[in-house]
Design a protein around this motif. Structure first.
Motif, PDB file in Angstrom:
ATOM      1  N   PHE A   1       1.076  -1.124  -0.101  1.00 21.76           N
ATOM      2  CA  PHE A   1       0.082   0.157   0.060  1.00 21.76           C
ATOM      3  C   PHE A   1       0.907   1.370  -0.017  1.00 21.76           C
ATOM      4  CE2 PHE A   1       0.397  -1.538   4.373  1.00 21.76           C
ATOM      5  CZ  PHE A   1       0.887  -0.507   5.036  1.00 21.76           C
ATOM      6  N   LEU A   2       0.203   2.320  -0.550  1.00 19.63           N
ATOM      7  CA  LEU A   2       0.732   3.721  -0.287  1.00 19.63           C
ATOM      8  C   LEU A   2       0.088   4.356   0.799  1.00 19.63           C
ATOM      9  CD1 LEU A   2       0.949   4.743  -4.052  1.00 19.63           C
ATOM     10  CD2 LEU A   2       2.845   3.838  -2.800  1.00 19.63           C
ATOM     11  N   ILE A   3       0.865   5.231   1.565  1.00 15.15           N
ATOM     12  CA  ILE A   3       0.393   5.740   2.752  1.00 15.15           C
ATOM     13  C   ILE A   3      -0.028   7.196   2.293  1.00 15.15           C
ATOM     14  CG2 ILE A   3       1.226   6.741   5.012  1.00 15.15           C
ATOM     15  CD1 ILE A   3       3.275   4.459   5.262  1.00 15.15           C
ATOM     16  N   ALA A   4      -1.218   7.512   2.870  1.00 12.94           N
ATOM     17  CA  ALA A   4      -1.946   8.772   2.768  1.00 12.94           C
ATOM     18  C   ALA A   4      -1.328   9.623   4.099  1.00 12.94           C
ATOM     19  CB  ALA A   4      -3.190   8.735   2.575  1.00 12.94           C
ATOM     20  N   ALA A   5      -1.312   8.936   5.180  1.00 11.80           N
ATOM     21  CA  ALA A   5      -1.582   9.659   6.505  1.00 11.80           C
ATOM     22  C   ALA A   5      -0.911   8.564   7.478  1.00 11.80           C
ATOM     23  CB  ALA A   5      -2.501  10.404   6.964  1.00 11.80           C
ATOM     24  N   VAL A   6      -0.009   9.022   8.530  1.00 12.86           N
ATOM     25  CA  VAL A   6       0.502   8.437   9.659  1.00 12.86           C
ATOM     26  C   VAL A   6       0.390   9.280  10.779  1.00 12.86           C
ATOM     27  CG1 VAL A   6       2.286   7.192  10.734  1.00 12.86           C
ATOM     28  CG2 VAL A   6       2.081   6.882   8.238  1.00 12.86           C
ATOM     29  N   GLU A   7      -0.273   8.745  11.836  1.00 14.92           N
ATOM     30  CA  GLU A   7      -0.479   9.474  13.121  1.00 14.92           C
ATOM     31  C   GLU A   7       0.190   8.586  14.294  1.00 14.92           C
ATOM     32  OE1 GLU A   7      -4.138  12.493  12.198  1.00 14.92           O
ATOM     33  OE2 GLU A   7      -4.433  10.570  13.504  1.00 14.92           O
ATOM     34  N   ALA A   8       0.564   9.265  15.217  1.00 15.37           N
ATOM     35  CA  ALA A   8       1.103   8.130  16.575  1.00 15.37           C
ATOM     36  C   ALA A   8       0.380   9.051  17.640  1.00 15.37           C
ATOM     37  CB  ALA A   8       2.549   8.306  16.860  1.00 15.37           C
ATOM     38  N   TRP A   9      -0.351   8.505  18.615  1.00 12.28           N
ATOM     39  CA  TRP A   9      -1.183   8.992  19.594  1.00 12.28           C
ATOM     40  C   TRP A   9      -0.566   8.456  21.088  1.00 12.28           C
ATOM     41  CZ3 TRP A   9      -5.117  12.629  19.080  1.00 12.28           C
ATOM     42  CH2 TRP A   9      -5.640  12.792  17.964  1.00 12.28           C
ATOM     43  N   GLY A  10      -0.374   9.305  22.102  1.00 12.86           N
ATOM     44  CA  GLY A  10       0.213   8.959  23.408  1.00 12.86           C
ATOM     45  C   GLY A  10      -1.307   8.875  24.241  1.00 12.86           C
ATOM     46  N   PHE A  11      -1.022   8.580  25.676  1.00 15.55           N
ATOM     47  CA  PHE A  11      -2.108   8.640  26.437  1.00 15.55           C
ATOM     48  C   PHE A  11      -1.948   9.633  27.639  1.00 15.55           C
ATOM     49  CE2 PHE A  11      -2.094   4.754  24.074  1.00 15.55           C
ATOM     50  CZ  PHE A  11      -3.434   4.126  24.099  1.00 15.55           C
ATOM     51  N   GLN A  12      -2.719  10.807  27.671  1.00 15.08           N
ATOM     52  CA  GLN A  12      -2.395  11.718  28.554  1.00 15.08           C
ATOM     53  C   GLN A  12      -3.344  11.474  30.006  1.00 15.08           C
ATOM     54  OE1 GLN A  12      -3.164  15.727  27.377  1.00 15.08           O
ATOM     55  NE2 GLN A  12      -1.538  16.458  28.450  1.00 15.08           N
ATOM     56  N   ASP A  13      -2.754  11.306  31.214  1.00 18.68           N
ATOM     57  CA  ASP A  13      -3.760  11.687  32.331  1.00 18.68           C
ATOM     58  C   ASP A  13      -4.424  12.961  32.242  1.00 18.68           C
ATOM     59  OD1 ASP A  13      -4.440  11.909  34.958  1.00 18.68           O
ATOM     60  OD2 ASP A  13      -2.959  10.208  35.527  1.00 18.68           O
ATOM     61  N   PRO A  14      -5.576  12.976  32.466  1.00 22.16           N
ATOM     62  CA  PRO A  14      -6.434  14.178  32.485  1.00 22.16           C
ATOM     63  C   PRO A  14      -5.918  15.131  33.394  1.00 22.16           C
ATOM     64  CG  PRO A  14      -7.942  12.144  32.350  1.00 22.16           C
ATOM     65  CD  PRO A  14      -6.506  11.716  32.625  1.00 22.16           C
ATOM     66  N   ASP A  15      -5.326  14.530  34.580  1.00 27.86           N
ATOM     67  CA  ASP A  15      -5.095  15.612  35.620  1.00 27.86           C
ATOM     68  C   ASP A  15      -3.739  16.218  35.489  1.00 27.86           C
ATOM     69  OD1 ASP A  15      -6.991  14.607  37.058  1.00 27.86           O
ATOM     70  OD2 ASP A  15      -5.923  12.865  38.349  1.00 27.86           O
ATOM     71  N   THR A  16      -2.828  15.810  34.360  1.00 28.47           N
ATOM     72  CA  THR A  16      -1.578  16.537  33.865  1.00 28.47           C
ATOM     73  C   THR A  16      -1.834  17.490  32.927  1.00 28.47           C
ATOM     74  OG1 THR A  16      -1.166  14.965  32.338  1.00 28.47           O
ATOM     75  CG2 THR A  16      -0.509  14.347  34.488  1.00 28.47           C
ATOM     76  N   GLN A  17      -2.847  17.816  32.292  1.00 23.87           N
ATOM     77  CA  GLN A  17      -2.965  18.662  31.471  1.00 23.87           C
ATOM     78  C   GLN A  17      -3.172  20.256  31.870  1.00 23.87           C
ATOM     79  OE1 GLN A  17      -6.400  17.328  28.272  1.00 23.87           O
ATOM     80  NE2 GLN A  17      -6.981  16.696  30.199  1.00 23.87           N
TER      81      GLN A  17
END
Length: 553
Positions: free
Chosen positions: A537-553
């Motif tokens: 396949f050819l890539i249109a988009a790549v994303e990486a997501w992390g996990f953020q504790d709501p209390d640290t925002q």
């Protein structure tokens, strides 16, 4: 309890109708394996007299603290604690959290006796702060005790168990809540169809799973609960997880495709459990429970400890209102070029419970940061776990949940090396949804767990060595805990300068080139997956997501 009659706390007519006294009167075996088999088969389940004797013996053999209150202590303190109150008007200790005392087959005198015993336990165990299962345990034991004092002693021995390998009953909110999270993790892995239904119909699936102990300690009828307790006393806490998973499987089987009886799935499950005799016998329930090939007891202990640690880090050690899980992915704050809010919520329902209350944090976007694997690593390092999302030029969407920090790739000295744990999984969302977990979860026959003692002093590959023993534990589902036939079943994730690979052995679940331009997918041994999209396949988009504790925002 030598007489054929019941004790003075039992309603004879109810007991006769619930559990007939037809079985053997003696038990001669002493070997644990034989006891296990007899407990599972219900050898003493049909004999009131024998069950009482077996409970006495099994509870007497529980290793306990040096000073554990016994029957004589109860006789000394009960008058002072109860005072002039009538048994029926006695308040319940705070640690039962407003849990109702199940009456089962107790008469009025028996129901009052349970309250007296619970108050005396509270007096002797000030360290017990949260134990909603205890009323059901005391009520059951009272059916099979000579008097209140003997029942008190039995319950105290269960609470005072000091064998770290034999967890019996949660006694703090932290332990209780981490058990609920662990149960949610097990549902996610072993009851995927039921989990999918729970996510679809409940406002907060974690709140549904937080009710799992109530199904057993309160809603199950006496003849079912007693059978579970028979095995629990021999085999320990893991039995409770098994039976609760079996209950959920039966609930899903009966309710799938049917309209719910209310808009409250939590209440629907409670009603189902209360009326479980309409669906399945105690024997069939246990048969289903023991057909589930769970992780080893020590592996579950690691998961429980990881969940406890996550709760401590969030400051959740006493009872408080839990956030709705759907709020973890806020519609107004969430934006992705690859998935919508609903799809992200579906993915979030698959992640381990200790991260499910975190919120998605965009770490890398090829549209923002450019099509560069080097930049991808730079943006992701220091975050664990991460979520990889890929959209192809054909509008196919797939990805992976990755348990370990991408900085681990650096320990291989520039060479391509695999790392990660069995919590990794791969998935596709378009054209249809499918998740593929570590092959060992679906096929435990591939492996035998190795002794955990040899691994607990090793530091987790994603954390530095700490003085905290919990920090020095190997991570949950580390491949080294399992005797695998070959390494191809544990090739989770790898990253080099010119490519990124997820899953290996006989192929790769995902391969992405260094320019984030081209990729390929196929079957691999680690996840036993089908191709996640078009094989090349050819890539249109790549994303990486992390996990953020709501209390640290």
């Amino acid at each position: 309890m030598d007489s054929p009659g019941y004790n003075c706390f039992v309603d004879r007519d109810k007991m006769d109708a619930t559990i007939q006294d037809l079985g053997p009167k003696e038990l001669s075996c002493t070997e644990l394996q034989e006891l296990k088999q007899l407990a599972r088969q219900g050898y003493w389940a049909r004999s009131y007299t024998l069950r009482g004797k077996v409970y006495q013996r099994l509870i007497r053999d529980i290793p306990c603290r040096t000073v554990t209150p016994d029957a004589s202590v109860y006789s000394d303190i009960v008058g002072k604690i109860v005072g002039k109150h009538s048994s029926g008007s006695l308040p319940l200790p705070e640690f039962v959290d407003n849990t109702q005392v199940p009456s089962y087959c107790l008469n009025t005198r028996g129901e009052g006796a349970v309250r007296k015993i619970l108050l005396c336990i509270a007096n002797q165990f000030p360290d017990v702060s949260f134990c909603p299962a205890l009323p059901a345990v005391v009520a059951l034991l009272l059916h099979y005790s000579i008097d209140e004092a003997e029942c008190f002693e039995k319950a105290c021995r269960i609470l005072a168990c000091n064998d770290p390998s034999k967890k019996l009953i949660d006694q703090s909110f932290l332990a209780f809540e981490s058990s609920c999270m662990t149960f949610g993790d097990l549902v996610n892995k072993y009851c995927q169809a039921a989990h999918k239904l729970m996510v679809a119909i409940s406002e907060d699936v974690l709140q549904v799973y937080a009710d799992w102990q109530r199904w057993l300690f309160g809603e199950l009828p006496l003849n079912y609960f007693a059978r579970v307790f028979d095995v629990f006393l021999v085999e320990g806490y893991k039995v409770l997880y098994r039976v609760a998973l079996a209950i959920l499987k039966f609930f899903h089987k009966v309710r799938a495709g049917q309209p719910l009886e209310s808009d409250n799935v939590k209440q629907d499950i409670r009603t189902f459990v209360k009326d479980i005799a309409k669906t399945v016998s105690p024997e069939k329930l246990l048969e289903k429970a023991f057909a589930i090939r769970l992780f080893s007891r020590k592996e579950i202990q690691l998961l429980q400890m990881a969940n406890e640690k996550a709760l401590k880090q969030k400051g959740i050690t006493v009872k408080q209102k839990r956030q709705f899980v759907h709020l973890a992915v806020h519609a107004e704050n969430f934006h992705s070029e690859i998935v919508g809010v609903k799809e992200m919520r579906d993915i979030w329902s698959w992640v381990p419970e200790r991260f499910a209350l975190c919120q998605p944090l965009l770490l890398f976007s090829s549209l923002q940061h450019g099509y560069s694997l080097t930049r991808f690593y730079f943006q992701c390092e220091g975050h664990e776990p991460t979520l990889l999302l890929i959209k192809t030029t054909q509008k196919e969407v797939c990805g992976a949940y990755l348990s370990t920090d991408w900085s681990e790739r650096n320990k291989f000295g520039g060479k391509l090396g695999f790392f990660g744990t069995g919590e990794c999984f791969v998935f596709r969302l378009q054209p249809e949804v499918q998740r593929y977990e570590w092959v060992v979860i679906k096929h435990p026959e591939l492996t035998k767990p190795v002794s955990l003692e040899s691994t607990t002093i090793l530091s987790s590959p994603c954390h530095s060595v700490s003085s905290d023993p919990a920090d020095r534990l190997s991570p949950f589902l580390a491949a080294r805990h399992f005797n695998l036939p070959s390494k191809t079943e544990s090739l989770f994730m790898a990253g080099g300068n010119d490519c990124l690979i997820i899953g290996g052995g006989g192929g790769q679940a995902l391969y992405i080139d260094g320019d984030l331009n081209r990729g390929r997918t196929g079957h691999c041994d680690t996840f036993n997956n089908q191709p996640l999209c078009s094989e090349n396949f050819l890539i249109a988009a790549v994303e990486a997501w992390g996990f953020q504790d709501p209390d640290t925002q």
